[in-house]
Design a protein around this motif. Structure first.
Motif, short mmCIF file in Angstrom:
data_model
loop_
_atom_site.label_atom_id
_atom_site.label_comp_id
_atom_site.label_asym_id
_atom_site.label_seq_id
_atom_site.Cartn_x
_atom_site.Cartn_y
_atom_site.Cartn_z
N SER A 18 0.81 -1.21 0.00
CA SER A 18 0.00 0.00 0.00
C SER A 18 0.85 1.27 0.00
O SER A 18 0.38 2.33 -0.42
CB SER A 18 -0.94 0.02 1.22
N CYS A 19 2.09 1.17 0.47
CA CYS A 19 2.95 2.36 0.51
C CYS A 19 4.12 2.24 -0.46
O CYS A 19 5.08 3.01 -0.37
CB CYS A 19 3.44 2.62 1.93
N GLY A 20 4.05 1.28 -1.39
CA GLY A 20 5.09 1.16 -2.40
C GLY A 20 6.44 0.75 -1.87
O GLY A 20 7.48 1.10 -2.43
N GLY A 21 6.44 -0.03 -0.79
CA GLY A 21 7.69 -0.45 -0.17
C GLY A 21 8.27 -1.71 -0.78
O GLY A 21 7.79 -2.22 -1.79
N THR A 22 9.31 -2.23 -0.14
CA THR A 22 10.00 -3.44 -0.57
C THR A 22 9.74 -4.54 0.45
O THR A 22 10.01 -4.37 1.64
CB THR A 22 11.52 -3.18 -0.67
N MET A 23 9.21 -5.65 -0.01
CA MET A 23 8.90 -6.78 0.86
C MET A 23 10.13 -7.68 0.99
O MET A 23 10.69 -8.13 -0.02
CB MET A 23 7.73 -7.58 0.29
N VAL A 24 10.55 -7.93 2.23
CA VAL A 24 11.71 -8.77 2.50
C VAL A 24 11.25 -10.10 3.09
O VAL A 24 10.50 -10.13 4.06
CB VAL A 24 12.68 -8.08 3.49
N LEU A 25 11.70 -11.19 2.49
CA LEU A 25 11.44 -12.51 3.03
C LEU A 25 12.69 -13.00 3.76
O LEU A 25 13.78 -13.03 3.19
CB LEU A 25 11.10 -13.50 1.91
N ARG A 26 12.50 -13.35 5.02
CA ARG A 26 13.63 -13.87 5.80
C ARG A 26 13.24 -15.20 6.44
O ARG A 26 12.21 -15.29 7.09
CB ARG A 26 14.02 -12.87 6.90
N ILE A 27 14.05 -16.20 6.23
CA ILE A 27 13.82 -17.50 6.85
C ILE A 27 14.58 -17.54 8.17
O ILE A 27 15.81 -17.50 8.20
CB ILE A 27 14.30 -18.65 5.93
#
Length: 290
Positions: A18-27
């Motif tokens: 919604s805010c145009g950010g960057t999604m980080v996936l961390r295991i």
């Protein structure tokens, strides 16, 4: 993943999109005894099935021991780290459990041991970081003001286990800083972790992200949904529902839809607003899912 994991993941994804950010996936696979590569693969498949993508995949925590060691050494060099030889039973006997998580408040039994006293110990130590007797406060984006005195609520806490595995608090603070994380969305069972993480951030010169702690999905009797008990397991749910149906139910439970009508996650991102999200834990009647 179980339904509670999916709920948190959906809200994190909607917030970032919604805010145009960057999604980080961390295991987060710090504990080698409990974590397997196939579990991470399941998580990725489940997220993809729900329509939740990511932009950056951070190196798994199991491969970042050197990064954690570097931050451990920084804390040690300024005299904040000391070895602890206490067993869990000794700690429970010495202090009443913490009201929020059942953990004993560490009374500092090993904090001032002399070198001679340490040399007499016949076991490998864990390592704790010293905390001050002061209040730490912050404003959670969903839950509001939260205050905690670290020394009185948890005491000096472990940052490296006796088997050499670095503890969750140090690892996530290090990883958040490395990835440039500015917003963290997770379950409200981790709300009490924030003061410890803020303290480490301050000691290590890291920025503090904005936190949003979302309600937990609980059984009608108030019992927390558990991976261990396979409550509403996503693998089982995928056999009965489409991604749109499940996302629709989750968004309804969160307060984002007036009715549990099917919807794609991407259709919700443009109108997402944290002010619409419920704060209190949400009872999930399994009958709703049949």
């Amino acid at each position: 993943m179980h339904l509670g994991n999916a709920f948190s993941a959906l809200l994190a994804w909607l917030s970032v999109r919604s805010c145009g950010g960057t999604m980080v996936l961390r295991i987060e696979d710090l504990d080698p005894a409990r974590c397997r590569a196939e579990y991470a693969d399941h998580v990725k498949r489940d997220l993809t099935w729900l329509g939740l993508d990511w932009d950056v995949e951070q190196t798994p925590q199991s491969e970042r021991a050197e990064a954690y060691a570097a931050q451990f050494d920084r804390l040690n060099q300024v005299g904040l780290v000391y070895p602890c030889y206490c067993s869990r039973n000794e700690l429970l006997a010495a202090s009443a459990p913490h009201a929020s998580d059942g953990q004993a408040v560490y009374p500092g039994m090993c904090r001032n041991l002399s070198q001679a006293e340490r040399e007499k110990k016949q076991k490998a130590p864990s390592y704790r970081v010293m905390v001050p007797d002061e209040m730490v406060s912050f404003t959670d984006g969903l839950q509001g003001e939260y205050r905690e005195n670290l020394l009185r609520s948890c005491g000096d806490f472990i940052i490296r286990r006796a088997d050499g595995v670095y503890a969750y608090q140090l690892a996530v603070v290090t990883d958040d800083a490395a990835a440039g994380v500015t917003q963290i969305v997770r379950g409200c069972d981790l709300l009490s972790s924030v003061p410890r993480q803020m303290y480490l951030q301050r000691m290590l010169g890291f920025q503090t992200p904005q936190y949003y702690h979302v309600p937990l999905l609980v059984a009608p009797d108030g019992r927390r949904l558990s991976k261990r008990e396979h409550d509403l397991d996503l693998g089982a749910l995928q056999e009965r529902f489409t991604p749109e149906q499940l996302v629709g139910w989750l968004s309804y439970l969160a307060g984002l839809q007036a009715r549990p009508q099917p919807v794609r996650a991407a259709e919700l991102s443009g109108e997402f607003d944290w002010s619409c999200v419920r704060k209190e834990n949400i009872a999930v009647d399994s009958v709703l899912f049949y």
